[in-house]
Design a protein around this motif. Structure first.
Motif, PDB file in Angstrom:
ATOM      1  N   ARG A 137      92.303  62.327  35.454  1.00 35.79           N
ATOM      2  CA  ARG A 137      91.559  61.084  35.705  1.00 35.79           C
ATOM      3  C   ARG A 137      90.081  61.377  35.918  1.00 35.79           C
ATOM      4  N   TRP A 138      89.796  62.456  36.628  1.00 41.35           N
ATOM      5  CA  TRP A 138      88.424  62.861  36.945  1.00 41.35           C
ATOM      6  C   TRP A 138      87.653  63.211  35.672  1.00 41.35           C
ATOM      7  N   LEU A 139      88.274  63.994  34.796  1.00 43.30           N
ATOM      8  CA  LEU A 139      87.623  64.381  33.544  1.00 43.30           C
ATOM      9  C   LEU A 139      87.425  63.182  32.623  1.00 43.30           C
ATOM     10  N   ALA A 140      88.313  62.208  32.705  1.00 50.18           N
ATOM     11  CA  ALA A 140      88.184  61.002  31.881  1.00 50.18           C
ATOM     12  C   ALA A 140      86.966  60.186  32.280  1.00 50.18           C
ATOM     13  N   LYS A 141      86.518  60.332  33.499  1.00 49.05           N
ATOM     14  CA  LYS A 141      85.354  59.566  33.968  1.00 49.05           C
ATOM     15  C   LYS A 141      84.035  60.105  33.432  1.00 49.05           C
ATOM     16  N   ALA A 142      84.031  61.324  32.911  1.00 45.42           N
ATOM     17  CA  ALA A 142      82.812  61.866  32.297  1.00 45.42           C
ATOM     18  C   ALA A 142      82.534  61.071  31.026  1.00 45.42           C
ATOM     19  N   ASP A 143      81.270  60.767  30.780  1.00 48.91           N
ATOM     20  CA  ASP A 143      80.920  59.985  29.592  1.00 48.91           C
ATOM     21  C   ASP A 143      81.423  60.648  28.317  1.00 48.91           C
ATOM     22  N   GLN A 144      81.195  61.932  28.217  1.00 45.20           N
ATOM     23  CA  GLN A 144      81.614  62.718  27.064  1.00 45.20           C
ATOM     24  C   GLN A 144      82.271  63.998  27.571  1.00 45.20           C
ATOM     25  N   PRO A 145      83.261  64.520  26.864  1.00 47.28           N
ATOM     26  CA  PRO A 145      83.849  65.797  27.279  1.00 47.28           C
ATOM     27  C   PRO A 145      82.795  66.901  27.380  1.00 47.28           C
ATOM     28  N   ALA A 146      81.794  66.846  26.514  1.00 49.21           N
ATOM     29  CA  ALA A 146      80.732  67.864  26.550  1.00 49.21           C
ATOM     30  C   ALA A 146      80.025  67.869  27.893  1.00 49.21           C
ATOM     31  N   THR A 147      79.957  66.722  28.546  1.00 51.93           N
ATOM     32  CA  THR A 147      79.339  66.645  29.874  1.00 51.93           C
ATOM     33  C   THR A 147      80.131  67.476  30.873  1.00 51.93           C
ATOM     34  N   ALA A 148      81.441  67.324  30.858  1.00 54.39           N
ATOM     35  CA  ALA A 148      82.294  68.095  31.774  1.00 54.39           C
ATOM     36  C   ALA A 148      82.169  69.586  31.485  1.00 54.39           C
ATOM     37  N   PHE A 149      82.161  69.961  30.214  1.00 56.20           N
ATOM     38  CA  PHE A 149      82.021  71.372  29.858  1.00 56.20           C
ATOM     39  C   PHE A 149      80.677  71.919  30.353  1.00 56.20           C
ATOM     40  N   ALA A 150      79.627  71.154  30.166  1.00 53.10           N
ATOM     41  CA  ALA A 150      78.298  71.600  30.580  1.00 53.10           C
ATOM     42  C   ALA A 150      78.211  71.756  32.099  1.00 53.10           C
ATOM     43  N   ILE A 151      78.736  70.798  32.815  1.00 50.36           N
ATOM     44  CA  ILE A 151      78.698  70.856  34.283  1.00 50.36           C
ATOM     45  C   ILE A 151      79.469  72.073  34.791  1.00 50.36           C
ATOM     46  N   LEU A 152      80.596  72.368  34.140  1.00 51.91           N
ATOM     47  CA  LEU A 152      81.422  73.505  34.575  1.00 51.91           C
ATOM     48  C   LEU A 152      80.943  74.848  34.004  1.00 51.91           C
ATOM     49  N   GLY A 153      79.987  74.785  33.075  1.00 55.90           N
ATOM     50  CA  GLY A 153      79.416  76.016  32.531  1.00 55.90           C
ATOM     51  C   GLY A 153      80.282  76.723  31.520  1.00 55.90           C
ATOM     52  N   VAL A 154      81.049  75.948  30.757  1.00 58.83           N
ATOM     53  CA  VAL A 154      81.912  76.522  29.716  1.00 58.83           C
ATOM     54  C   VAL A 154      81.666  75.793  28.399  1.00 58.83           C
ATOM     55  N   GLU A 155      82.143  76.372  27.320  1.00 59.67           N
ATOM     56  CA  GLU A 155      82.046  75.750  26.004  1.00 59.67           C
ATOM     57  C   GLU A 155      83.445  75.516  25.455  1.00 59.67           C
ATOM     58  N   PRO A 156      83.598  74.427  24.671  1.00 61.61           N
ATOM     59  CA  PRO A 156      84.932  74.205  24.064  1.00 61.61           C
ATOM     60  C   PRO A 156      85.232  75.240  23.010  1.00 61.61           C
TER      61      PRO A 156
END
Length: 156
Positions: A137-156
């Motif tokens: 649910r938390w990750l779904a609230k990010a506008d884009q998945p790339a936002t979550a990846f960037a915040i966590l410091g990882v790449e898909p």
């Protein structure tokens, strides 16, 4: 992957494909709750290190009201090791994805992952699944998945 019989007992217990698939299914169900669609599959590689790492899981917020960026800034020590944990868990996540898809725990829906929240009798398993659903649910609230990846410091 290391042969099953050659894995350390703790690794075999906590990082087994069935458990990983079940955690990912719970996260996908949580994601669907927020977005009304299947979870973008690369997020599985973020879910696992957030949920399966005990210290990180215990530091997760109680609700999705806490923004991911705020949580990361308050948990700098956990964030510092996140990329390494994500990288180390990638083969385990791939194995869990294959297992989950093969056994119907996970489904592919419009290019994303679907799943249902499982139940468990064991209190620790129930906590894992609750945490996974919250993370989805938390990750779904990010506008884009790339936002979550960037915040966590990882790449898909």
């Amino acid at each position: 992957m290391t042969a099953w019989q050659d894995r350390p007992q703790v690794s075999a217990a906590y990082l087994n494909p069935a458990l990983v698939a079940t955690v990912l299914a719970a996260a996908a169900a949580g994601y669907r709750t927020e977005r009304q669609r299947a979870m973008i599959w690369p997020l599985a590689f973020v879910v696992a290190p957030l949920v399966l790492h005990r210290s990180t899981r215990q530091a997760l917020p109680r609700s999705t009201a806490t923004h991911l960026a705020s949580w990361v800034s308050r948990n700098a020590v956990l964030h510092a090791g996140f990329a390494a944990r994500a990288r180390a868990l990638a083969p385990t996540v791939r194995e869990g994805l294959r297992f989950g898809l093969r056994h119907g725990v996970l489904t592919v829906e419009a290019g994303g992952l679907g799943g249902a929240v499982g139940r468990g009798r064991d209190p620790e398993l129930r906590q894992l699944l609750r945490s996974a659903q919250l993370v989805g649910r938390w990750l779904a609230k990010a506008d884009q998945p790339a936002t979550a990846f960037a915040i966590l410091g990882v790449e898909p």
